[in-house]
Design an enzyme around this catalytic site. Structure first.
Site, PDB file in Angstrom:
ATOM      1  CG  ASP A 210       1.664  -8.273  -1.853  1.00  0.00           C
ATOM      2  OD1 ASP A 210       1.954  -7.806  -2.968  1.00  0.00           O
ATOM      3  OD2 ASP A 210       2.223  -7.914  -0.803  1.00  0.00           O
ATOM      4  CG  HIS A 233      -1.464  -5.370  -3.642  1.00  0.00           C
ATOM      5  ND1 HIS A 233      -0.381  -5.184  -2.808  1.00  0.00           N
ATOM      6  CD2 HIS A 233      -2.568  -5.202  -2.869  1.00  0.00           C
ATOM      7  CE1 HIS A 233      -0.820  -4.921  -1.579  1.00  0.00           C
ATOM      8  NE2 HIS A 233      -2.135  -4.937  -1.594  1.00  0.00           N
TER       9      HIS A 233
END
Length: 397
Positions: A210, A233
């Protein structure tokens, strides 16, 4: 886990970083044993020591259950993790914490050791990357109300949820941290911060599933420097505006970082139909290297995962004094720059200075898109920028 009470000893020696002699409380045991009771006992004793003290977890592999180490302490305290501590390998759904440090002023965590969250079983039980219905899973290491702290030379491996969660701290430095989890591990933010002031994240490598670093509401004076991110991310400010109790974000600097193969790059995200009206100001990204990064530069004030909001109601989070300077490298898609600002509160004073983002895909050259913003352009831009006044950089003719 077993209930073995590990070796608990007290030594007196000169502790680096603190002056004079300091008590050292050692929590350990046979290889593979559960040191939870020993560590809690060692911390409690060290916390009550009248002079600076150290808790030592020696080299070796140990089990560690849920543990909360709470101050305030009478003097500064240092936790030296030389070994590897491992969480319960089951999914442990319904719990939200594993290791917690809270209400401590004057704190060090170091030693070169590893917090191993044993997240594989938990990831299989969760579906955060596909649906909003995430199961509650333990954050590996939490710092709640920790002030004047240095966290250095520590590894977080395979967290079930966030690796590090930092809330309401002041004057904290994270240096030479390693964060490791597979790209497909859901909701495993590397370092998440909120309501803190004066935090530095330096010389750190993050590979996770993430956001490498996610910046929540209430953050003030955050420096992120020389961080390598990927997979992951990217580095995100937000999401902001989901809850009605959120506070302003001010003075965020991301400099001299590298993003490698990330799903997003440098991102600011706010919710439409926001539950609050706040301001995010003084957010600066500078000297960033991109290697095959999707969505390298993104302001997204229409952030609405899983359609949980009303996109027809514009975001009420005001973005002011934002800059992207000297951003260079390659994009994994043609959307090199997207500045999607709120039609209710258009972005103000956004500067794009000297960017060079290349894309070689078959679907065409890289693009630069603007909505509800007129950026100030400094120096050169590749791709060609959306409409805005062009200002020459200092020294350019």
């Amino acid at each position: 886990m077993g209930s073995y009470l590990g070796i608990y000893t007290v030594l007196v020696l000169c502790l680096l970083g603190y002056s004079g002699n300091a008590e050292v409380f050692t929590a350990g045991g046979p290889p593979g044993s559960d040191i939870t009771p020993a560590l809690l006992k060692a911390f409690t004793s060290a916390c009550q020591a009248p002079a600076p003290s150290q808790v030592l977890i020696p080299k070796g592999d140990f089990k560690l259950g849920e543990i909360v180490m709470t101050g305030p302490c009478k003097s500064p305290i240092e936790i030296t993790l030389q070994g590897n501590v491992k969480a319960d390998g089951g999914s442990t759904t319904g719990k939200d914490r594993w290791v917690v440090f809270e209400k401590i002023n004057g704190f060090k965590l170091n030693g070169g050791g590893t917090f191993d969250g044993e997240g594989n079983a938990a990831w299989k039980a969760n579906n955060c990357h596909k649906t909003f219905e995430c199961k509650k899973l333990p954050i590996s290491v939490r710092f709640d109300f920790v002030d004047n702290a240095e966290i250095k030379d520590i590894t977080s491996l395979d967290a079930k949820n966030f690796h590090f969660n930092v809330i309401s701290g002041k004057n904290m430095t994270f240096d030479n941290i390693k964060i490791i989890a597979p790209a497909e591990s859901p909701n495993t933010d590397g370092i998440h911060l909120g309501r803190c002031e004066g935090v530095k994240i330096l010389n750190t490598k993050i590979a996770t599933g993430d956001d490498c670093i996610s910046v929540g509401d209430g953050m003030k004076n955050l420096l992120i420097e020389k961080v390598v991110c990927g997979p992951g991310h990217g580095i995100s400010v937000g999401s902001l505006g989901r809850y009605d109790w959120e506070q302003d974000v001010t003075d965020i600097r991301v400099i001299k970082c590298t993003l490698d193969g990330t799903d997003n790059g440098l991102r600011i995200k706010t919710w439409p139909s926001a539950a609050c009206t706040t301001t995010a100001a003084g957010i600066h990204f500078e000297d960033i290297t991109l290697n095959n990064v999707s969505n390298p530069i993104l302001i997204d004030q229409e952030y609405c995962p899983w359609n949980q909001c009303n996109k027809n109601k514009p975001s009420t989070i005001k973005l002011v004094d934002i800059s992207f300077r000297n951003i260079r490298g390659t994009s994994a898609n043609k959307d090199a720059v997207k500045l999607l600002c709120s039609k209710g509160l258009p972005c103000e004073n956004v500067e794009i200075g000297d960017i060079n983002i290349e894309y070689k895909g078959a679907d065409g050259p890289p693009t630069f898109e603007c909505t509800n913003v007129t950026p100030k352009l400094v120096g050169t831009q590749n791709p060609k920028a959306c409409v805005g006044p062009v200002v020459k950089a200092p020294g350019q003719e």
